[in-house]
Structures are given as C-alpha cells and as structure tokens.
Design an enzyme around this catalytic site. Structure first.
Site, PDB file in Angstrom:
ATOM      1  N   TYR A  17       0.835  -1.196   0.000  1.00  5.11           N
ATOM      2  CA  TYR A  17       0.000   0.000   0.000  1.00  5.11           C
ATOM      3  C   TYR A  17       0.878   1.257   0.000  1.00  5.11           C
ATOM      4  CZ  TYR A  17      -3.749   3.222   1.250  1.00  5.11           C
ATOM      5  OH  TYR A  17      -4.649   4.274   1.256  1.00  5.11           O
ATOM      6  N   HIS A  21       1.384   4.146  -3.058  1.00  6.43           N
ATOM      7  CA  HIS A  21       1.152   5.571  -2.827  1.00  6.43           C
ATOM      8  C   HIS A  21       2.432   6.393  -2.981  1.00  6.43           C
ATOM      9  CE1 HIS A  21      -2.822   4.332  -1.595  1.00  6.43           C
ATOM     10  NE2 HIS A  21      -3.169   5.600  -1.669  1.00  6.43           N
ATOM     11  N   TRP A  74      -7.493   3.744 -10.685  1.00  6.00           N
ATOM     12  CA  TRP A  74      -6.779   3.625  -9.404  1.00  6.00           C
ATOM     13  C   TRP A  74      -7.487   2.651  -8.477  1.00  6.00           C
ATOM     14  CZ3 TRP A  74      -2.114   4.805  -7.569  1.00  6.00           C
ATOM     15  CH2 TRP A  74      -1.922   4.793  -6.192  1.00  6.00           C
ATOM     16  N   TRP A  75      -8.817   2.774  -8.397  1.00  4.39           N
ATOM     17  CA  TRP A  75      -9.576   1.855  -7.547  1.00  4.39           C
ATOM     18  C   TRP A  75      -9.343   0.407  -7.971  1.00  4.39           C
ATOM     19  CZ3 TRP A  75     -15.022   4.555  -7.559  1.00  4.39           C
ATOM     20  CH2 TRP A  75     -14.986   5.668  -6.697  1.00  4.39           C
TER      21      TRP A  75
END
Length: 102
Positions: A17, A21, A74-75
């Site tokens: 994650y 990012h 992105w999702w």
C-alpha cells in the site's frame, strides 16, 4: 474544510500500500489538486489494518471523484489489497470531527 474517513487494508499489504502511494500516478495527483484536495494524509493503524485519511478540501473530496476514469483505474489497481465495494471503490466511512486545535 477538513474531512476524515477510514478504510480497511487487507492483512499483509501495508508495504505494498505504501509503495503504491509512494508511486502515485501524476495524473491522479493533478486531478486531486485541480479539484481542491490538498494536505492529504493517510495513516495506518497496524493493529487493525485501518487506514485513516484526512484531507483539506476547497471543492470536491477525493471520495467525490469516482466518476472519473483515472480514479476508477486507481480503484481497480488498489482493489486487490483493500476492502472494496463491487465497483472497486474502497469501502470508506466518514468520520466526524469532535476536536480541533490549530
């Protein structure tokens, strides 16, 4: 206006994650900024895998941009490591501010 919300990370994906990012797509960052999202931070509670997000808004929330192609992409990219709705949007819960100190 400042808002906060929480989301849920799947167990074992904290490093991934953060990596995703750290490498956020420039076009996604631009979209957020163009829509008034700034001072955006996400924190992880490692005990519960709860993600806590807070952002300043002068327009739309990042949560309001789901109809754009880049946010949908992105999702889908993040869906394998987060709890999501059927459309791949993160399951998120708004949080109520109960205290603030400048």
């Amino acid at each position: 206006m400042k808002i906060a919300f929480k989301m849920k990370l799947k167990s074992g994906f904290a490093d991934e994650y953060k990596k995703r990012h750290d490498e956020i797509w420039p076009e996604l960052s631009a979209l957020l900024k163009e829509n008034g999202v700034s001072d955006y931070s996400i924190f992880l509670d490692e005990e519960t895998n709860t993600l806590f997000a807070v952002q300043q808004q002068n327009g739309n929330s990042s949560q309001d941009l789901g109809s754009t192609a880049i946010v949908q992409k992105w999702w889908a990219y993040m869906a394998d490591i987060m709890e999501t709705n059927p459309d791949h949007s993160p399951i998120s819960q708004p949080l109520t501010m109960v205290f603030h100190l400048d």
